[in-house]
Design an enzyme around this catalytic site. Structure first.
Site, mmCIF file in Angstrom:
data_model
loop_
_atom_site.group_PDB
_atom_site.id
_atom_site.type_symbol
_atom_site.label_atom_id
_atom_site.label_comp_id
_atom_site.label_asym_id
_atom_site.label_seq_id
_atom_site.Cartn_x
_atom_site.Cartn_y
_atom_site.Cartn_z
ATOM 1 N N CYS A 53 -75.524 -60.948 -16.136
ATOM 2 C CA CYS A 53 -74.292 -61.516 -15.576
ATOM 3 C C CYS A 53 -74.404 -63.024 -15.403
ATOM 4 O O CYS A 53 -73.408 -63.747 -15.534
ATOM 5 C CB CYS A 53 -73.972 -60.858 -14.243
ATOM 6 S SG CYS A 53 -73.612 -59.097 -14.392
ATOM 7 N N ARG A 130 -69.113 -52.957 -14.457
ATOM 8 C CA ARG A 130 -69.234 -53.937 -15.538
ATOM 9 C C ARG A 130 -67.976 -53.842 -16.386
ATOM 10 O O ARG A 130 -68.018 -53.678 -17.598
ATOM 11 C CB ARG A 130 -70.469 -53.647 -16.379
ATOM 12 C CG ARG A 130 -71.776 -53.824 -15.648
ATOM 13 C CD ARG A 130 -72.297 -55.241 -15.745
ATOM 14 N NE ARG A 130 -72.606 -55.531 -17.136
ATOM 15 C CZ ARG A 130 -72.336 -56.686 -17.751
ATOM 16 N NH1 ARG A 130 -71.730 -57.647 -17.094
ATOM 17 N NH2 ARG A 130 -72.657 -56.877 -19.001
#
Length: 207
Positions: A53, A130
């Site tokens: 990320c 996600r």
């Protein structure tokens, strides 16, 4: 504390209204519906200070001007606290030399994640958070993607998909595989096979 202001009784799908919510963010108090009139890319990650990320947020920060030029606002989400978000933003600046210019929402109760179907009601952690939601200026979900925690998203594909959604918005054109701006689109299939040999897959030579 996050406040979900739009109830949802059915699973969130393409064509569903994006659930409205109010929450704290790295850029102050945030309400999703305040962005009506803009396209919104709303994306989640399971936690701050995670390697995959971090690379995504750095890449999105570098390309934010490209999204801005398409009247699109980026909005991130994590279960971590606002204070963790602020520390992570500073760490990203130190490591990648980027300024994160879009809000990152805190979701410690996972209320927003559940409202968007990123995690189910029985989940005890955020590892499945996600997801990316492409929301049009009227607040309707137009596309979604979901990635596992160990595979990074492509910022180029996010931009390409946004371009494609805007190209077909409100019209009858279709975009073929891998379409990018400047390429021809497709016409809808003809009602009859007698129309032409290419009745089911006709290029529209007007990019």
């Amino acid at each position: 504390m996050n406040e979900i202001t739009t109830a949802r009784s059915t699973p969130l799908r393409i064509g569903s209204p994006a659930p409205d919510f109010r929450a704290r963010s790295t850029m102050g108090d945030f309400q999703l519906s305040a962005l009506r009139g803009h396209w919104v890319i709303f994306f989640s990650h399971p936690a701050d200070f995670t390697p995959v990320c971090s690379t995504e947020f750095a890449a999105l920060s570098r390309r934010q001007a490209d999204f801005d030029a398409l009247n699109c606002r980026l909005v991130g989400l994590s279960v971590d606290s606002l204070y963790a978000h602020i520390a992570w933003v500073r760490a990203l600046n130190d490591l990648f030399d980027v300024q994160v210019g879009f809000p990152i929402i805190e979701d410690p109760s996972m209320a927003v994640g559940r409202a968007y179907g990123m995690i189910d009601e029985d989940a005890t952690n955020s590892m499945t958070m996600r997801s990316t939601f492409f929301i049009d200026p009227q607040g309707v979900v137009r596309a979604t993607t979901a990635y596992p925690h160990n595979v990074g998203r492509s910022v180029e594909e996010m931009l390409r998909l946004l371009h494609a959604l805007q190209r077909v918005d409100g019209g009858s054109s279709l975009t073929p595989e891998g379409w990018v701006p400047g390429q021809p689109t497709l016409l809808p299939a003809a009602e009859s096979a007698d129309a032409a040999s290419d009745w089911f897959c006709r290029l529209e030579f007007q990019p």
